[in-house]
Structure formats: structure tokens, C-alpha cells
Motif scaffolding. Structure first.
Motif, PDB file in Angstrom:
ATOM      1  N   UNK A 366      -4.719  43.519   0.853  1.00 53.20           N
ATOM      2  CA  UNK A 366      -5.944  43.607   0.049  1.00 53.20           C
ATOM      3  C   UNK A 366      -7.098  42.940   0.775  1.00 53.20           C
ATOM      4  N   UNK A 367      -8.337  43.330   0.495  1.00 49.17           N
ATOM      5  CA  UNK A 367      -9.494  42.814   1.237  1.00 49.17           C
ATOM      6  C   UNK A 367      -9.637  41.301   1.186  1.00 49.17           C
ATOM      7  N   UNK A 368      -9.297  40.686   0.048  1.00 45.43           N
ATOM      8  CA  UNK A 368      -9.481  39.239  -0.061  1.00 45.43           C
ATOM      9  C   UNK A 368      -8.578  38.469   0.899  1.00 45.43           C
ATOM     10  N   UNK A 369      -7.412  39.025   1.202  1.00 46.18           N
ATOM     11  CA  UNK A 369      -6.515  38.368   2.151  1.00 46.18           C
ATOM     12  C   UNK A 369      -7.169  38.258   3.525  1.00 46.18           C
ATOM     13  N   UNK A 370      -7.893  39.294   3.915  1.00 46.24           N
ATOM     14  CA  UNK A 370      -8.513  39.326   5.237  1.00 46.24           C
ATOM     15  C   UNK A 370      -9.846  38.590   5.278  1.00 46.24           C
ATOM     16  N   UNK A 371     -10.597  38.629   4.184  1.00 47.94           N
ATOM     17  CA  UNK A 371     -11.936  38.044   4.204  1.00 47.94           C
ATOM     18  C   UNK A 371     -11.934  36.536   4.031  1.00 47.94           C
ATOM     19  N   UNK A 383     -20.751  38.629   7.038  1.00 55.28           N
ATOM     20  CA  UNK A 383     -19.678  39.176   7.858  1.00 55.28           C
ATOM     21  C   UNK A 383     -19.237  40.528   7.321  1.00 55.28           C
ATOM     22  N   UNK A 384     -18.578  41.265   8.217  1.00 52.27           N
ATOM     23  CA  UNK A 384     -18.046  42.572   7.851  1.00 52.27           C
ATOM     24  C   UNK A 384     -16.854  42.857   8.754  1.00 52.27           C
ATOM     25  N   UNK A 385     -15.768  43.309   8.143  1.00 50.32           N
ATOM     26  CA  UNK A 385     -14.547  43.635   8.874  1.00 50.32           C
ATOM     27  C   UNK A 385     -14.276  45.119   8.699  1.00 50.32           C
ATOM     28  N   UNK A 386     -14.337  45.848   9.802  1.00 51.00           N
ATOM     29  CA  UNK A 386     -14.155  47.298   9.744  1.00 51.00           C
ATOM     30  C   UNK A 386     -12.844  47.697  10.414  1.00 51.00           C
ATOM     31  N   UNK A 387     -12.048  48.508   9.708  1.00 45.26           N
ATOM     32  CA  UNK A 387     -10.803  49.064  10.264  1.00 45.26           C
ATOM     33  C   UNK A 387     -11.194  50.319  11.023  1.00 45.26           C
ATOM     34  N   UNK A 388     -11.494  50.173  12.309  1.00 46.73           N
ATOM     35  CA  UNK A 388     -12.095  51.259  13.082  1.00 46.73           C
ATOM     36  C   UNK A 388     -11.073  52.220  13.672  1.00 46.73           C
ATOM     37  N   UNK A 389      -9.854  51.718  13.963  1.00 48.35           N
ATOM     38  CA  UNK A 389      -8.776  52.534  14.490  1.00 48.35           C
ATOM     39  C   UNK A 389      -7.477  52.072  13.842  1.00 48.35           C
ATOM     40  N   UNK A 390      -6.405  52.885  13.885  1.00 39.36           N
ATOM     41  CA  UNK A 390      -5.178  52.493  13.182  1.00 39.36           C
ATOM     42  C   UNK A 390      -4.694  51.087  13.504  1.00 39.36           C
TER      43      UNK A 390
END
Length: 453
Positions: A366-371, A383-390
Motif C-alpha cells: 500500500x502507498x503508506x508503507x512506501x511513503x 516528494x513523489x514515488x513513481x512506479x515507472x517500470x515493473x
């Protein structure tokens, strides 16, 4: 405190019973009092409101505020001169003080919210009493008398699944609840591996389960697969929204009632979901304005660009005509559930779970785990975290000019890699974004962007 909460519950019940007119009148009266108090005791609001009429009963008369403005004017924002940014940040930097009172009388919490910019919010004891009263009202709406008896029979065992390690609203509430109820409350980190989380829940067997909405969806998957075997009476969801059909699926998987609340650290008692799937705004305690990009009202039935809120309880740090950043849709007709409070659906807070492929199967986070580990780094202003490739994540940072950019990046990267490693995702590449966080079409900065977005 208990007597105060009882009075608040009685007032809320009586006001709602009288209908929309009484709710609107209560809102006007409380707004007028809040504006007068802010104008008298907050240097910032005294400046903002210097040209307004002596008495203000409509939020539309007020200028718009936002997190950036309030944080930049932190020392002028509050009505208590002892509430300073220096004192608040010193408190925040001590994780041992999570759940303690700030200045021995206030509740303090931090959040980045949907904009990715860290906010520090201080609330008074009256606000916490309103939060308690509204939560008890929601419980009364969600549960039947027989449900309460089931919870009592199981000694009210409650498991809370949340972000830990910071002064987040949920972590503060959990710390206080744990202090009062001891072994009847189990606090579980949303960051722990799913196998461990499942094992802990199977052992504890909660009667009440309070996870983030995205985590509830993932736990429903585990329950359906047979790895999780718990039987809560109620799942009280929070933080993110889910597709409407997901709430029904979660209820079926656990054979339980599901309640959902839409709130924010800026206003923790904003709304709760009815049995028709609509969120009812506590309009007696919050002025709630769906507006377009120019802050003009949008008609019920039309999706808003954002929403402006006025918290009518918290006087130590007034939140008045504040741009929350979420897009909402207000129901144009009375809700079939019979609740006269305004009914909305939130369009802009959907849960963006990230999925990674591994040799052992998919891992979903879930997003909160990563942020959370990024949010905890001092010097990060956006900040911003983008899943750009697998197998690649791009971390875009906006860093304070007073901070060492390379040191901030290394700390944020290390925190993120640590979370990935805990979930067996050491192979995922973390790339440093060359550009600052990107603004979305709706004018907001999404913290976490999934691969499919």
C-alpha cells in the motif's frame, strides 16, 4: 472529559433529529464563533480578516488557506503564543513522545497528506472530545445492539494496522488507546511483511479491526485464500478510498460489518459511511465546500476540483476555508438511509497499491508503507514515488534550500530500500528523479503513482 463527550453526543443527536435546517444553523453559529476567536487571537487570521464584517456566518466570505500558507506562517497561525514551530519540531523529532501531550495540553500530529508536503497540526482537548463523540456516533450507525454484545463478549479486543514510527494521527490514537486498554489492543505496523501480519492477527483474533482501506483489501485477499482466519464484528477503515464494490467484498470475506470514514489530520471527524455507501459530512462541526478550480461552488451532482473545509472545533490552530485538495461528488438528492447530513463520494483518494513480481509470486504494497520512510526525512518538502517500470521506482524530491540535497537523498533512498528489503524486494531499482514532483491534471501532487497510472 466523559461528561463533555456525552453532551456533544446528545447535541449532535438532537440537531440531526431536527433536520437540515437545524444542522445549517448550528454550523453558522459555530463558524461565527470560530472566526471571531481566530481574528482575536491569531496574528495570521487577524491580518487575513481585517477587512471582513464584524460577524461572519458563511465560509464563502473567508479567504482560502492551504497547508503551504499555514506552515510558512506557523508561529503566527496559532492562538496560543507558546505553540511555535521550533517547539513543535523538537517534539516531533522524539519518537518516544508519540501519544504524549504537547505542552502538557495539546495533541500534536504530523502528516504529508495527499500533497506530499509535511504538515504539523496541533489540536485542543475540545477537538479530541468532538472526535470521540463523532466516532461513537458512527459506531452507533454501523452496529446493531447484538453486534455490541458480540464485541463485549470478546472483551473488545481491537487490532489497529497503521503506519508506525512517527507522530501520525493513527499512531497517536493507538498509543493512547494502548496505554488505557493494555493487552486488549494490538498495534500492528502496516510496513511488516504480510506473512507476519497474518500470523499476528490469527493469534490475536480481534473483535474490532481498524486498518487502512488499502490494507483491508489486501487482508481480504488473505482471508479468501485461507491464510488469514479471523472473525471481526467490525472493520473500521480509514485513510484511502476504495472502489465501491470493494467494501462489499471485504464485508463478505470477513462476514462482518464494514465502516469507512473520510477524514484528515486537519479535521479528524469529517465524515462516515452509511449503509448505502455514501459518506455523510458532519456539517454541524465542519463547513464543507465542493468548489471548482477558481474556488467557486459546484452544484450537487457535479464533481468538484477540490474541497474547502472549515474545522469548527479546533481553536488552537484554526483551520478555516482550507483547501484540502480532494475531488468530491455531493449527492443532489436525500440519501435513502435517511441521514440528513450532506452525502458525498470522494473521487480523488483512491488507494494506489503497487504490485511487484517476484519468483514466489506478487508482492503488493500500500502507498503508506512506501511513503512513510520518505516523509520522515528532515529537509524533504515535497516528494513523489513513481512506479515507472515493473522493477523500478523513481523517487522525486523537492528539498529545502537549507538542507544538504545529497544527504537528504541518501537518507530517503536508504529508508525506501529498507522497506523494500523487508518485503523481499531487494531487486527493485530506486532511481533518483532528475525533475521535481509532477503535478497531476487535477492540480494535486500524488505521493505514489502506480505503474498503470
Amino acid at each position: 472529559m466523559a461528561e463533555h463527550v456525552i453532551r456533544l453526543i446528545w447535541d449532535a443527536w438532537r440537531t440531526r433529529k431536527k433536520g437540515a435546517g437545524a444542522i445549517a444553523q448550528r454550523q453558522r453559529s459555530r463558524l461565527a464563533d470560530m472566526v471571531a476567536d481566530a481574528r482575536a487571537n491569531s496574528p495570521l487570521y487577524r491580518e487575513l480578516y481585517r477587512d471582513l464584517p464584524d460577524r461572519v456566518e458563511s465560509a464563502e466570505q473567508l479567504p482560502v488557506t492551504d497547508k503551504k500558507m499555514l506552515m510558512e506562517r506557523f508561529d503566527d497561525w496559532g492562538t496560543d503564543r507558546a505553540v511555535t514551530l521550533e517547539a513543535a519540531e523538537a517534539f516531533v523529532e522524539d519518537p518516544k513522545r508519540i501519544g504524549e501531550l504537547f505542552l502538557d495540553k495539546y495533541t500534536l500530529m504530523t502528516t504529508s497528506g495527499t500533497t506530499g508536503r509535511r504538515g504539523i497540526f496541533v489540536v485542543d482537548s475540545h477537538t479530541m472530545a468532538v472526535v470521540t463523540a463523532m466516532m461513537l456516533r458512527w459506531m452507533g450507525d454501523w452496529l446493531s445492539p447484538s453486534d455490541f454484545l458480540k464485541i463485549i463478549a470478546r472483551r473488545g479486543r481491537m487490532a489497529m494496522v497503521m503506519a508506525t514510527g512517527g507522530h501520525f494521527a493513527s499512531a497517536v490514537a493507538a498509543a493512547r488507546l494502548k496505554k488505557r486498554r493494555g493487552k486488549q489492543v494490538e498495534i500492528l505496523s502496516a510496513h511488516m511483511p504480510m506473512t507476519e501480519l497474518v500470523a499476528r492477527l490469527n493469534h490475536f483474533q480481534p473483535a474490532l479491526l481498524a486498518p487502512y482501506a488499502s490494507m483491508a483489501a489486501m487482508l481480504a485477499d488473505e482471508q479468501e485464500a485461507g491464510r488469514l482466519d479471523i472473525h471481526p464484528v467490525l472493520l473500521a477503515l480509514s485513510a484511502e478510498g476504495l472502489p465501491q464494490e470493494e467494501y462489499g467484498r471485504i464485508a463478505r470475506m470477513f462476514n462482518a460489518k464494514v465502516g469507512n470514514s473520510y477524514a484528515a489530520s486537519e479535521c479528524m471527524f469529517m465524515s462516515a459511511m452509511c449503509d448505502q455507501g455514501w459518506l455523510h459530512v458532519n456539517a454541524d462541526w465542519v463547513a464543507f465546500e465542493p468548489v471548482d478550480a477558481d474556488y467557486l461552488p459546484v452544484a450537487p451532482g457535479e464533481q468538484s476540483h477540490t474541497v474547502l473545509i472549515s474545522n469548527l472545533a479546533n481553536r488552537v490552530q484554526p483551520i478555516l476555508r482550507y483547501d484540502l485538495g480532494d475531488s468530491v461528488l455531493q449527492r443532489p438528492d436525500p440519501c435513502p438511509c435517511g441521514n440528513p447530513l450532506p452525502a458525498i463520494r470522494v473521487q480523488g483518494r483512491s488507494a494506489d497499491v503497487l504490485t511487484f513480481r517476484t519468483a514466489g509470486g506478487n508482492v503488493r504494497l500500500p502507498p503508506l508503507t512506501l511513503s512513510q520512510p520518505i516523509e520522515a526525512v528532515c529537509g524533504v518538502t515535497l516528494f513523489q514515488l513513481a512506479h515507472t517500470e515493473p522493477e523500478k521506482l523513481q523517487l522525486r524530491l523537492q528539498i529545502s534550500s537549507a538542507a544538504n540535497a545529497d544527504a537528504v537523498w541518501r537518507e530517503a533512498e536508504a529508508g525506501l530500500r529498507g522497506v523494500l528489503a523487508e518485503h523481499g524486494l531487494e531487486h527493485v531499482v530506486v532511481e533518483r528523479g532528475g525533475e521535481p514532483p509532477e503535478q497531476g491534471r487535477g492540480g494535486k501532487f500524488r505521493e505514489v503513482i502506480p505503474l498503470s497510472a
